[in-house]
Scaffold this motif. Structure first.
Motif, PDB file in Angstrom:
ATOM      1  N   UNK A 185       0.999  -1.192   0.578  1.00 12.30           N
ATOM      2  CA  UNK A 185       0.347  -0.173  -0.276  1.00 12.30           C
ATOM      3  C   UNK A 185       1.080   1.167  -0.050  1.00 12.30           C
ATOM      4  N   UNK A 186       0.296   1.784  -1.040  1.00 14.91           N
ATOM      5  CA  UNK A 186       1.333   3.371  -0.794  1.00 14.91           C
ATOM      6  C   UNK A 186      -0.076   4.314  -1.072  1.00 14.91           C
ATOM      7  N   UNK A 187       0.540   5.573  -0.483  1.00 22.17           N
ATOM      8  CA  UNK A 187       2.131   6.255  -0.001  1.00 22.17           C
ATOM      9  C   UNK A 187       1.961   5.374   1.453  1.00 22.17           C
ATOM     10  N   UNK A 188       3.426   5.368   2.402  1.00 20.81           N
ATOM     11  CA  UNK A 188       3.758   4.844   3.254  1.00 20.81           C
ATOM     12  C   UNK A 188       2.648   5.922   4.520  1.00 20.81           C
ATOM     13  N   UNK A 189       2.440   5.834   5.370  1.00 18.81           N
ATOM     14  CA  UNK A 189       1.932   6.988   6.552  1.00 18.81           C
ATOM     15  C   UNK A 189       1.942   5.969   7.883  1.00 18.81           C
ATOM     16  N   UNK A 190       1.954   7.449   8.783  1.00 16.57           N
ATOM     17  CA  UNK A 190       2.455   6.440  10.102  1.00 16.57           C
ATOM     18  C   UNK A 190       1.212   6.726  10.398  1.00 16.57           C
ATOM     19  N   UNK A 191      -0.145   5.323  10.495  1.00 17.04           N
ATOM     20  CA  UNK A 191      -1.266   5.759  11.180  1.00 17.04           C
ATOM     21  C   UNK A 191      -1.175   4.230  11.389  1.00 17.04           C
ATOM     22  N   UNK A 192      -1.797   4.108  12.828  1.00 15.91           N
ATOM     23  CA  UNK A 192      -2.319   2.931  13.278  1.00 15.91           C
ATOM     24  C   UNK A 192      -3.521   2.202  12.999  1.00 15.91           C
ATOM     25  N   UNK A 193      -4.223   3.006  12.133  1.00 13.40           N
ATOM     26  CA  UNK A 193      -5.363   2.217  12.083  1.00 13.40           C
ATOM     27  C   UNK A 193      -5.874   2.389  10.368  1.00 13.40           C
ATOM     28  N   UNK A 194      -6.960   1.698   9.618  1.00  8.62           N
ATOM     29  CA  UNK A 194      -8.054   1.690   8.382  1.00  8.62           C
ATOM     30  C   UNK A 194      -6.763   1.339   7.292  1.00  8.62           C
ATOM     31  N   UNK A 215      -7.496   6.267   8.092  1.00 11.67           N
ATOM     32  CA  UNK A 215      -8.459   7.255   9.131  1.00 11.67           C
ATOM     33  C   UNK A 215      -8.218   8.674   9.477  1.00 11.67           C
ATOM     34  N   UNK A 216      -7.284   8.834   9.671  1.00 10.90           N
ATOM     35  CA  UNK A 216      -6.996  10.249   9.801  1.00 10.90           C
ATOM     36  C   UNK A 216      -6.807  10.838   8.875  1.00 10.90           C
ATOM     37  N   UNK A 217      -6.787  12.691   8.876  1.00 14.64           N
ATOM     38  CA  UNK A 217      -7.604  13.437   7.690  1.00 14.64           C
ATOM     39  C   UNK A 217      -6.349  13.493   6.520  1.00 14.64           C
ATOM     40  N   UNK A 218      -5.231  13.157   7.079  1.00 15.46           N
ATOM     41  CA  UNK A 218      -4.115  13.502   5.175  1.00 15.46           C
ATOM     42  C   UNK A 218      -4.471  11.902   4.343  1.00 15.46           C
ATOM     43  N   UNK A 219      -5.365  11.375   5.353  1.00 14.85           N
ATOM     44  CA  UNK A 219      -5.237   9.928   4.626  1.00 14.85           C
ATOM     45  C   UNK A 219      -6.961   9.785   4.295  1.00 14.85           C
ATOM     46  N   UNK A 220      -7.632  10.270   5.154  1.00 13.72           N
ATOM     47  CA  UNK A 220      -9.467  10.243   4.591  1.00 13.72           C
ATOM     48  C   UNK A 220      -9.182  10.588   3.047  1.00 13.72           C
ATOM     49  N   UNK A 221      -9.095  12.293   2.607  1.00  9.49           N
ATOM     50  CA  UNK A 221      -9.166  12.936   1.757  1.00  9.49           C
ATOM     51  C   UNK A 221      -8.398  12.255   0.430  1.00  9.49           C
ATOM     52  N   UNK A 262     -12.933   4.813  -2.808  1.00 12.00           N
ATOM     53  CA  UNK A 262     -14.357   5.963  -1.793  1.00 12.00           C
ATOM     54  C   UNK A 262     -14.588   4.937  -1.086  1.00 12.00           C
ATOM     55  N   UNK A 263     -13.975   4.167  -0.789  1.00 11.98           N
ATOM     56  CA  UNK A 263     -14.327   3.276   0.401  1.00 11.98           C
ATOM     57  C   UNK A 263     -13.286   4.016   1.823  1.00 11.98           C
ATOM     58  N   UNK A 264     -14.007   3.242   3.437  1.00 18.65           N
ATOM     59  CA  UNK A 264     -13.786   4.085   4.537  1.00 18.65           C
ATOM     60  C   UNK A 264     -11.999   2.585   4.701  1.00 18.65           C
TER      61      UNK A 264
END
Length: 417
Positions: A185-194, A215-221, A262-264
């Protein structure tokens, strides 16, 4: 092992639309039994909706009539002592692969004997919702002994979901060898969720991977961004290459693995009898969704939906938008779905073609009756156990096998009493 058939019943509709003369009466003068009437009445008992101003787009999109299983159920504990188990996959000899979130994989016999942890797996980031997640055997397992799994891969700057495959070496101390990461999965993001994480093989050997939006806004968008894997279903070949008939294969700037967007956070997935993918995704506060993701289509998150932030703040201005698909069904309040199978066995004839979903916060095995791609009935089973159900699969014997999400997680078998 979540590729079980769902028969879509169209006979009643087609009989009224076709000019073809009726079939001759069966031998002996017998007439076929009439189709069972659809359920009616109140929905299953649940709390009030979090967002009552959001109304369904069509009748039956939520709160379908309650149904009740007629067969008495027997729930048997096969094994326990799992630390937050996540997934089950059946080997050809009916033994099971069982994952634990913290990074362990076991082989479990139908009698409940557990192997030592399978050696050779890569390290996982098990913080939050991360860890070792789904597992499946390869379509050619009998020849290759290849197994596939998803996990949160620790990386510089964060983490991301990865799909790996390796040869399973059986024995007193099982291990995997020749580990190969086939998707990241890309990009790499520091999140422990979703991060999603379910795997579904299709009969033609393709592999669907469900992905969350972190989950975090940076990823959600990024759920609407074709340059990102976040909030997508992707479709790859077993070696990680990209099928040329993927919808965005020739789209400039798009990641060619993407199947739908468009999935959560999709933690439930299965195929029906037509080999179509069905998924259930986690909503926020309200808005868990049953979808049938089709190639190239947009399922709306975070633009549209039926829930709200956990704080109660609004997320969506509307539940509908041009070019965005509606869920087949949604829940408000949520069931917190994880794990899914579509029943095809003989042990429970009344369950055939029904959808079963593990419920975490709902502490239930959720059963859906589906006709013509619409949910017509819902049931909550095993609520008396007060257990978070993480996984549900159909075994080769026609029983349902479940995992409970707990530090002393159980492997359960559901059969007729």
């Amino acid at each position: 092992m979540r590729t079980f058939p769902m028969i879509v019943v169209l006979a009643a509709f087609l009989s009224g639309c076709s000019s073809k003369p009726p079939d001759p009466e069966p031998p002996g003068g017998e007439t076929p039994p009439p189709e069972e009437p659809l359920p009616s009445g109140p929905p299953v008992e649940q709390g009030p909706p979090n967002v009552p101003e959001f109304q369904p787009a069509f009748p039956g999109q939520t709160r379908a009539p309650a149904i009740q299983t007629k067969t008495a159920l027997q729930v048997t504990e096969i094994a326990s002592g799992f630390r937050n188990p996540w997934a089950i996959a059946f080997l050809p000899d009916s033994r099971m692969l069982v994952t634990e979130k913290l990074g362990s994989l076991y082989i479990v016999t139908p009698q409940g004997t557990k192997s030592p942890p399978v050696a050779g797996l890569p390290a996982v980031d098990a913080r939050g919702q991360g860890g070792l997640l789904d597992v499946e055997i390869g379509p050619d397992y009998a020849q290759s002994q290849l197994i596939y799994w998803t996990y949160y891969e620790p990386r510089e700057g964060g983490n991301g979901l990865a799909v790996a495959r390796a040869r399973l070496v059986d024995g007193e101390q099982p291990r995997v060898e020749n580990v190969q990461v086939i998707f990241r999965m890309l990009p790499t993001l520091d999140s422990t969720l979703h991060a999603g994480g379910r795997l579904v093989f299709t009969p033609d050997g393709k592999l669907f991977v469900t992905l969350g939006e972190r989950s975090i806004l940076e990823g959600r968008v990024q759920a609407q961004d074709l340059k990102s894997h976040f909030g997508k279903v992707v479709r790859i070949n077993p070696d990680g290459s990209v099928p040329q008939d993927n919808p965005f294969f020739n789209t400039a700037g798009a990641r060619p693995e993407i199947w739908s967007l468009g999935h959560r956070n999709i933690l439930s997935a299965a195929l029906d009898s037509q080999n179509r993918l069905w998924t259930v995704e986690m909503g926020p506060r309200g808005g868990d969704e049953l979808n049938r993701p089709e190639a190239g289509k947009d399922y709306g998150w975070p633009t549209i939906g039926y829930g709200e932030e956990y704080s109660g703040a609004p997320i969506h201005q509307s539940t509908q938008a041009p070019g965005m698909e509606q869920p087949v069904y949604y829940w408000d309040p949520v069931i917190s779905p994880s794990g899914m199978t579509i029943y095809s066995g003989d042990l429970f004839p009344e369950w055939r073609n029904n959808v079963f979903i593990g419920g975490l916060s709902s502490q239930a095995l959720v059963r859906l009756m589906v006709r013509n791609d619409r949910v017509v009935g819902e049931e909550r089973l095993l609520t008396d156990r007060k257990a978070r159900i993480r996984e549900v699969v159909q075994g080769p014997d026609g029983a349902l096998y479940l995992l409970t999400d707990a530090t002393n997680g159980q492997l359960l078998k559901v059969t007729p009493r």
